[in-house]
Motif scaffolding. Structure first.
Motif, PDB file in Angstrom:
ATOM      1  N   MET A 219       0.842  -1.174   0.000  1.00 53.85           N
ATOM      2  CA  MET A 219       0.000   0.000   0.000  1.00 53.85           C
ATOM      3  C   MET A 219       0.880   1.228   0.000  1.00 53.85           C
ATOM      4  SD  MET A 219      -1.471  -0.023   3.819  1.00 53.85           S
ATOM      5  CE  MET A 219      -0.411   0.429   5.142  1.00 53.85           C
ATOM      6  N   GLY A 220       0.275   2.345  -0.324  1.00 51.03           N
ATOM      7  CA  GLY A 220       1.062   3.554  -0.403  1.00 51.03           C
ATOM      8  C   GLY A 220       0.188   4.778  -0.548  1.00 51.03           C
ATOM      9  N   TYR A 221       0.817   5.870  -0.972  1.00 53.11           N
ATOM     10  CA  TYR A 221       0.080   7.109  -1.156  1.00 53.11           C
ATOM     11  C   TYR A 221       0.785   7.987  -2.177  1.00 53.11           C
ATOM     12  CZ  TYR A 221       3.550   9.043   2.104  1.00 53.11           C
ATOM     13  OH  TYR A 221       4.710   9.418   2.715  1.00 53.11           O
ATOM     14  N   LEU A 222       0.004   8.905  -2.742  1.00 55.46           N
ATOM     15  CA  LEU A 222       0.537   9.959  -3.598  1.00 55.46           C
ATOM     16  C   LEU A 222       0.535  11.224  -2.758  1.00 55.46           C
ATOM     17  CD1 LEU A 222      -1.449   9.326  -6.902  1.00 55.46           C
ATOM     18  CD2 LEU A 222       0.846   8.543  -6.319  1.00 55.46           C
ATOM     19  N   ASP A 223       1.677  11.911  -2.682  1.00 51.66           N
ATOM     20  CA  ASP A 223       1.748  13.123  -1.863  1.00 51.66           C
ATOM     21  C   ASP A 223       1.140  14.315  -2.601  1.00 51.66           C
ATOM     22  OD1 ASP A 223       3.700  14.034  -3.652  1.00 51.66           O
ATOM     23  OD2 ASP A 223       5.315  14.051  -2.175  1.00 51.66           O
ATOM     24  N   ALA A 224       1.231  15.482  -1.993  1.00 49.20           N
ATOM     25  CA  ALA A 224       0.613  16.692  -2.550  1.00 49.20           C
ATOM     26  C   ALA A 224       1.150  17.053  -3.926  1.00 49.20           C
ATOM     27  CB  ALA A 224       0.812  17.865  -1.591  1.00 49.20           C
ATOM     28  N   GLU A 225       2.371  16.605  -4.260  1.00 45.62           N
ATOM     29  CA  GLU A 225       2.949  16.867  -5.583  1.00 45.62           C
ATOM     30  C   GLU A 225       2.739  15.701  -6.547  1.00 45.62           C
ATOM     31  OE1 GLU A 225       5.102  17.586  -2.730  1.00 45.62           O
ATOM     32  OE2 GLU A 225       4.082  19.499  -2.835  1.00 45.62           O
ATOM     33  N   GLY A 226       2.039  14.652  -6.115  1.00 44.65           N
ATOM     34  CA  GLY A 226       1.778  13.508  -6.980  1.00 44.65           C
ATOM     35  C   GLY A 226       2.871  12.450  -6.986  1.00 44.65           C
ATOM     36  N   ARG A 227       3.851  12.579  -6.092  1.00 43.97           N
ATOM     37  CA  ARG A 227       4.910  11.551  -6.009  1.00 43.97           C
ATOM     38  C   ARG A 227       4.379  10.349  -5.247  1.00 43.97           C
ATOM     39  NH1 ARG A 227       9.086  15.803  -3.591  1.00 43.97           N
ATOM     40  NH2 ARG A 227       7.286  15.864  -2.212  1.00 43.97           N
ATOM     41  N   ARG A 228       4.780   9.148  -5.687  1.00 46.53           N
ATOM     42  CA  ARG A 228       4.286   7.923  -5.059  1.00 46.53           C
ATOM     43  C   ARG A 228       5.239   7.463  -3.968  1.00 46.53           C
ATOM     44  NH1 ARG A 228       2.371   2.725  -8.489  1.00 46.53           N
ATOM     45  NH2 ARG A 228       4.237   1.642  -7.845  1.00 46.53           N
ATOM     46  N   PHE A 229       4.660   7.081  -2.847  1.00 44.41           N
ATOM     47  CA  PHE A 229       5.390   6.514  -1.726  1.00 44.41           C
ATOM     48  C   PHE A 229       4.757   5.185  -1.358  1.00 44.41           C
ATOM     49  CE2 PHE A 229       6.393  10.924  -1.514  1.00 44.41           C
ATOM     50  CZ  PHE A 229       7.650  11.007  -0.936  1.00 44.41           C
ATOM     51  N   HIS A 230       5.574   4.235  -0.951  1.00 44.11           N
ATOM     52  CA  HIS A 230       5.079   2.973  -0.416  1.00 44.11           C
ATOM     53  C   HIS A 230       5.220   3.021   1.092  1.00 44.11           C
ATOM     54  CE1 HIS A 230       6.038   0.745  -4.432  1.00 44.11           C
ATOM     55  NE2 HIS A 230       5.109   1.662  -4.555  1.00 44.11           N
ATOM     56  N   VAL A 231       4.417   2.225   1.785  1.00 45.54           N
ATOM     57  CA  VAL A 231       4.460   2.161   3.244  1.00 45.54           C
ATOM     58  C   VAL A 231       4.761   0.721   3.639  1.00 45.54           C
ATOM     59  CG1 VAL A 231       3.165   2.504   5.380  1.00 45.54           C
ATOM     60  CG2 VAL A 231       2.784   4.035   3.449  1.00 45.54           C
ATOM     61  N   CYS A 232       5.796   0.536   4.456  1.00 41.61           N
ATOM     62  CA  CYS A 232       6.182  -0.791   4.926  1.00 41.61           C
ATOM     63  C   CYS A 232       5.064  -1.376   5.793  1.00 41.61           C
ATOM     64  CB  CYS A 232       7.482  -0.714   5.726  1.00 41.61           C
ATOM     65  SG  CYS A 232       7.972  -2.298   6.451  1.00 41.61           S
ATOM     66  N   ALA A 233       4.666  -2.603   5.502  1.00 43.34           N
ATOM     67  CA  ALA A 233       3.594  -3.260   6.249  1.00 43.34           C
ATOM     68  C   ALA A 233       4.011  -3.626   7.670  1.00 43.34           C
ATOM     69  CB  ALA A 233       3.143  -4.509   5.506  1.00 43.34           C
ATOM     70  N   PHE A 234       5.305  -3.679   7.934  1.00 45.27           N
ATOM     71  CA  PHE A 234       5.776  -4.076   9.258  1.00 45.27           C
ATOM     72  C   PHE A 234       6.009  -2.887  10.180  1.00 45.27           C
ATOM     73  CE2 PHE A 234       7.147  -7.506   6.425  1.00 45.27           C
ATOM     74  CZ  PHE A 234       6.425  -8.544   6.994  1.00 45.27           C
ATOM     75  N   CYS A 235       6.606  -1.803   9.670  1.00 44.74           N
ATOM     76  CA  CYS A 235       7.007  -0.698  10.550  1.00 44.74           C
ATOM     77  C   CYS A 235       6.371   0.644  10.180  1.00 44.74           C
ATOM     78  CB  CYS A 235       8.527  -0.560  10.568  1.00 44.74           C
ATOM     79  SG  CYS A 235       9.234  -0.011   8.997  1.00 44.74           S
ATOM     80  N   ASP A 236       5.546   0.679   9.144  1.00 46.96           N
ATOM     81  CA  ASP A 236       4.872   1.904   8.681  1.00 46.96           C
ATOM     82  C   ASP A 236       5.815   2.983   8.161  1.00 46.96           C
ATOM     83  OD1 ASP A 236       2.424   0.804   9.211  1.00 46.96           O
ATOM     84  OD2 ASP A 236       2.171   1.813  11.137  1.00 46.96           O
ATOM     85  N   THR A 237       7.051   2.623   7.845  1.00 48.29           N
ATOM     86  CA  THR A 237       7.982   3.587   7.264  1.00 48.29           C
ATOM     87  C   THR A 237       7.593   3.843   5.814  1.00 48.29           C
ATOM     88  OG1 THR A 237       9.781   2.861   8.688  1.00 48.29           O
ATOM     89  CG2 THR A 237      10.399   4.016   6.679  1.00 48.29           C
ATOM     90  N   SER A 238       7.571   5.117   5.427  1.00 47.51           N
ATOM     91  CA  SER A 238       7.283   5.498   4.040  1.00 47.51           C
ATOM     92  C   SER A 238       8.590   5.641   3.278  1.00 47.51           C
ATOM     93  CB  SER A 238       6.550   6.830   4.006  1.00 47.51           C
ATOM     94  OG  SER A 238       5.311   6.720   4.646  1.00 47.51           O
ATOM     95  N   PHE A 239       8.565   5.229   2.022  1.00 46.27           N
ATOM     96  CA  PHE A 239       9.740   5.411   1.176  1.00 46.27           C
ATOM     97  C   PHE A 239       9.289   5.711  -0.241  1.00 46.27           C
ATOM     98  CE2 PHE A 239       8.745   0.955   1.579  1.00 46.27           C
ATOM     99  CZ  PHE A 239       8.806   0.457   0.299  1.00 46.27           C
ATOM    100  N   ARG A 240      10.068   6.526  -0.913  1.00 47.82           N
ATOM    101  CA  ARG A 240       9.767   6.972  -2.274  1.00 47.82           C
ATOM    102  C   ARG A 240       9.795   5.790  -3.237  1.00 47.82           C
ATOM    103  NH1 ARG A 240      10.945  11.890  -5.131  1.00 47.82           N
ATOM    104  NH2 ARG A 240       9.569  11.695  -6.906  1.00 47.82           N
ATOM    105  N   ALA A 241       8.891   5.789  -4.190  1.00 48.17           N
ATOM    106  CA  ALA A 241       8.791   4.708  -5.168  1.00 48.17           C
ATOM    107  C   ALA A 241       8.601   5.306  -6.558  1.00 48.17           C
ATOM    108  CB  ALA A 241       7.616   3.808  -4.828  1.00 48.17           C
ATOM    109  N   LEU A 242       8.918   4.532  -7.557  1.00 47.63           N
ATOM    110  CA  LEU A 242       8.672   4.964  -8.930  1.00 47.63           C
ATOM    111  C   LEU A 242       7.174   5.095  -9.155  1.00 47.63           C
ATOM    112  CD1 LEU A 242      11.187   2.701 -10.878  1.00 47.63           C
ATOM    113  CD2 LEU A 242      11.395   5.140 -10.406  1.00 47.63           C
ATOM    114  N   ARG A 243       6.777   6.160  -9.799  1.00 49.48           N
ATOM    115  CA  ARG A 243       5.352   6.415 -10.020  1.00 49.48           C
ATOM    116  C   ARG A 243       4.755   5.411 -10.999  1.00 49.48           C
ATOM    117  NH1 ARG A 243       1.715  11.214  -9.988  1.00 49.48           N
ATOM    118  NH2 ARG A 243      -0.231  10.230 -10.501  1.00 49.48           N
ATOM    119  N   LEU A 244       5.524   5.023 -11.992  1.00 43.18           N
ATOM    120  CA  LEU A 244       5.019   4.130 -13.030  1.00 43.18           C
ATOM    121  C   LEU A 244       5.831   2.843 -13.043  1.00 43.18           C
ATOM    122  CD1 LEU A 244       2.930   3.934 -15.314  1.00 43.18           C
ATOM    123  CD2 LEU A 244       4.681   4.773 -16.859  1.00 43.18           C
TER     124      LEU A 244
END
Length: 92
Positions: free
Chosen positions: A1-26
């Motif tokens: 799972m993840g989210y798109l931030d206010a600028e449209g960049r994609r981040f993933h969220v670690c299922a174990f520790c909830d750490t967010s990290f930048r991911a490729l959008r496409l």
């Protein structure tokens, strides 16, 4: 799972520790597929379900431009619902 931030960049969220990290959008986070014609997404309110046509995996993200408050519990529930729908072969 993840989210798109206010600028449209994609981040993933670690299922174990909830750490967010930048991911490729496409790109598929499971198989790495990056060809646009093999990736699709469907919107349901502030949520997007990305579908990889190469490996068949689905990935749920919340678009923070549409709903600014990231609620990981709700996002996990959305991801679980789509996973269950996939298991039961329900069209979403």
């Amino acid at each position: 799972m993840g989210y798109l931030d206010a600028e449209g960049r994609r981040f993933h969220v670690c299922a174990f520790c909830d750490t967010s990290f930048r991911a490729l959008r496409l790109a598929c986070p499971y198989c790495g597929e990056a060809r646009a014609d093999h990736l699709a997404y469907y919107e349901e309110g502030p949520y997007r379900v990305y579908v990889c046509r190469s490996c068949g995996e689905r990935f749920v993200v919340q678009d923070l431009r549409l709903k600014a408050d990231l609620d990981l519990a709700v996002l996990r529930a959305q991801a679980a619902w789509y996973a269950l729908a996939e298991e039961e072969d329900v069209e979403v």
